[in-house]
Design a protein around this motif. Structure first.
Motif, short mmCIF file in Angstrom:
data_model
loop_
_atom_site.label_atom_id
_atom_site.label_comp_id
_atom_site.label_asym_id
_atom_site.label_seq_id
_atom_site.Cartn_x
_atom_site.Cartn_y
_atom_site.Cartn_z
N GLU A 59 0.85 -1.19 0.00
CA GLU A 59 0.00 0.00 0.00
C GLU A 59 0.89 1.24 0.00
O GLU A 59 1.83 1.36 0.79
N LEU A 60 0.59 2.17 -0.90
CA LEU A 60 1.33 3.43 -0.94
C LEU A 60 0.97 4.27 0.28
O LEU A 60 -0.21 4.53 0.54
N VAL A 61 1.99 4.72 1.03
CA VAL A 61 1.72 5.49 2.25
C VAL A 61 2.39 6.87 2.25
O VAL A 61 2.01 7.74 3.04
N GLU A 62 3.38 7.06 1.38
CA GLU A 62 4.05 8.36 1.32
C GLU A 62 4.71 8.49 -0.04
O GLU A 62 5.10 7.50 -0.66
N TYR A 63 4.87 9.73 -0.49
CA TYR A 63 5.64 9.98 -1.71
C TYR A 63 6.32 11.33 -1.58
O TYR A 63 5.85 12.23 -0.87
N GLN A 64 7.44 11.46 -2.26
CA GLN A 64 8.14 12.73 -2.33
C GLN A 64 8.70 12.91 -3.73
O GLN A 64 9.13 11.94 -4.37
N VAL A 65 8.69 14.14 -4.20
CA VAL A 65 9.24 14.48 -5.52
C VAL A 65 10.20 15.64 -5.33
O VAL A 65 9.88 16.62 -4.64
N GLY A 92 15.91 13.11 1.32
CA GLY A 92 15.96 14.00 2.48
C GLY A 92 14.60 14.52 2.90
O GLY A 92 14.43 14.98 4.03
N GLN A 93 13.62 14.46 2.01
CA GLN A 93 12.27 14.93 2.32
C GLN A 93 11.40 13.84 2.95
O GLN A 93 10.31 14.15 3.46
N LEU A 94 11.83 12.60 2.92
CA LEU A 94 10.98 11.51 3.40
C LEU A 94 10.78 11.58 4.90
O LEU A 94 11.71 11.81 5.67
N ARG A 95 9.55 11.33 5.31
CA ARG A 95 9.24 11.21 6.73
C ARG A 95 9.47 9.79 7.21
O ARG A 95 9.86 9.56 8.35
N TRP A 219 -5.43 7.94 -6.68
CA TRP A 219 -4.96 7.73 -5.30
C TRP A 219 -5.01 9.05 -4.53
O TRP A 219 -5.42 9.07 -3.35
N LEU A 220 -4.59 10.14 -5.16
CA LEU A 220 -4.62 11.45 -4.49
C LEU A 220 -6.04 11.84 -4.08
O LEU A 220 -6.26 12.38 -2.99
N GLN A 221 -7.00 11.55 -4.95
CA GLN A 221 -8.39 11.87 -4.64
C GLN A 221 -8.90 11.06 -3.45
O GLN A 221 -9.70 11.55 -2.65
N GLN A 222 -8.40 9.84 -3.33
CA GLN A 222 -8.84 8.95 -2.25
C GLN A 222 -8.08 9.19 -0.94
O GLN A 222 -8.51 8.73 0.11
N HIS A 223 -6.94 9.89 -1.02
CA HIS A 223 -6.11 10.13 0.17
C HIS A 223 -5.76 11.62 0.29
O HIS A 223 -4.58 11.99 0.23
N PRO A 224 -6.77 12.48 0.46
CA PRO A 224 -6.49 13.92 0.53
C PRO A 224 -5.65 14.29 1.73
O PRO A 224 -5.06 15.38 1.76
N GLU A 225 -5.59 13.42 2.74
CA GLU A 225 -4.82 13.74 3.94
C GLU A 225 -3.31 13.60 3.74
O GLU A 225 -2.51 14.07 4.54
N VAL A 226 -2.91 12.91 2.66
CA VAL A 226 -1.49 12.67 2.40
C VAL A 226 -0.97 13.75 1.49
O VAL A 226 -1.49 13.98 0.40
N SER A 227 0.07 14.44 1.93
CA SER A 227 0.69 15.45 1.08
C SER A 227 2.20 15.24 1.11
O SER A 227 2.74 14.72 2.08
N PRO A 228 2.89 15.63 0.04
CA PRO A 228 4.34 15.44 0.00
C PRO A 228 5.07 16.36 0.97
O PRO A 228 4.51 17.33 1.46
#
Length: 228
Positions: A59-65, A92-95, A219-228
């Protein structure tokens, strides 16, 4: 002007530091990353995307660009020097740091045994696997058309990795040690992370994020709480 002799010497030095056997924890990692690097604006911007997936659910839980200016021009055989700075910026941006990284690119299956998966793996010192879509060097026996067809990738008397047909009617993947993962374990981990597509889930998601493909938009529409 790029000092090619210095780059070549650094490649050979770093390639000798790559650990080609398993240095994985006894317990499976809780999180696996996929990393993908591309270029935008006709090469004026280097873009790196890293996806963090929970394992074993994938399951995708985080992303960074990360987007940065290229540090050097494109030179065949030295692409990792152009790609790793953006990967480090995204890293370096990953939580949530992963216990294993899949990189869309080569590991030791490189003429001087230092593709981007090995170069980046060394820099962050995390077990890393190269999952490439095209051969860079080496030879392999022709694969039959069946899913799961497999052949060793060999060059100058050594095995660099595996050539594996992951999906019917698709070109095979070139799987190799990046750092701290043996060739056989690299193949096994890629196989564990398949979900019916040509690419394993970590790099499939990294590619989707980098290119903002429809699957990522949904996925972004389904997980609005997740931001990079």
């Amino acid at each position: 002007m790029t000092d090619m002799a210095a780059l070549r010497a650094e490649q050979l030095r770093r390639a000798a530091e790559v650990i080609r056997y398993d240095e994985l924890p006894a317990e499976p990692p809780a999180f696996i990353a996929g990393a993908d690097v591309g270029f935008e604006q006709e090469g004026a911007v280097t873009r790196a995307a890293i996806a963090i997936l929970r394992y074993p659910s994938l399951e995708l839980v985080e992303y960074q660009v990360a987007r940065i200016a290229p540090v050097m021009p494109y030179i065949p055989g030295f692409l990792s020097f152009r790609e790793y700075p953006a990967l480090l910026a995204a890293w370096g941006q990953l939580r949530q740091k992963p216990g294993l990284i899949f990189v869309d690119g080569h590991g030791v299956s490189h003429p001087r045994r230092l593709g981007v998966a090995s170069h980046f793996g060394l820099l962050v010192d995390v077990p890393t696997i190269g999952v490439a879509k095209k051969r860079l060097c080496g030879k392999f026996a022709p694969l039959d058309a069946a899913v799961g067809a497999l052949a060793p990738l060999e060059d100058k008397g050594e095995q660099l990795g595996w050539v594996w047909r992951s999906k019917a009617r698709c070109n095979p993947l070139f799987i190799s040690t990046g750092h701290r993962v043996g060739a056989d374990s690299a193949l096994a981990w890629v196989q564990r992370c398949m979900a019916g597509y040509r690419l394993p889930e970590p790099t499939r998601w990294a590619d989707a994020i980098a290119s903002r493909r429809p699957v990522f938009q949904r996925w972004l529409q389904q997980h609005p709480e997740v931001s990079p």
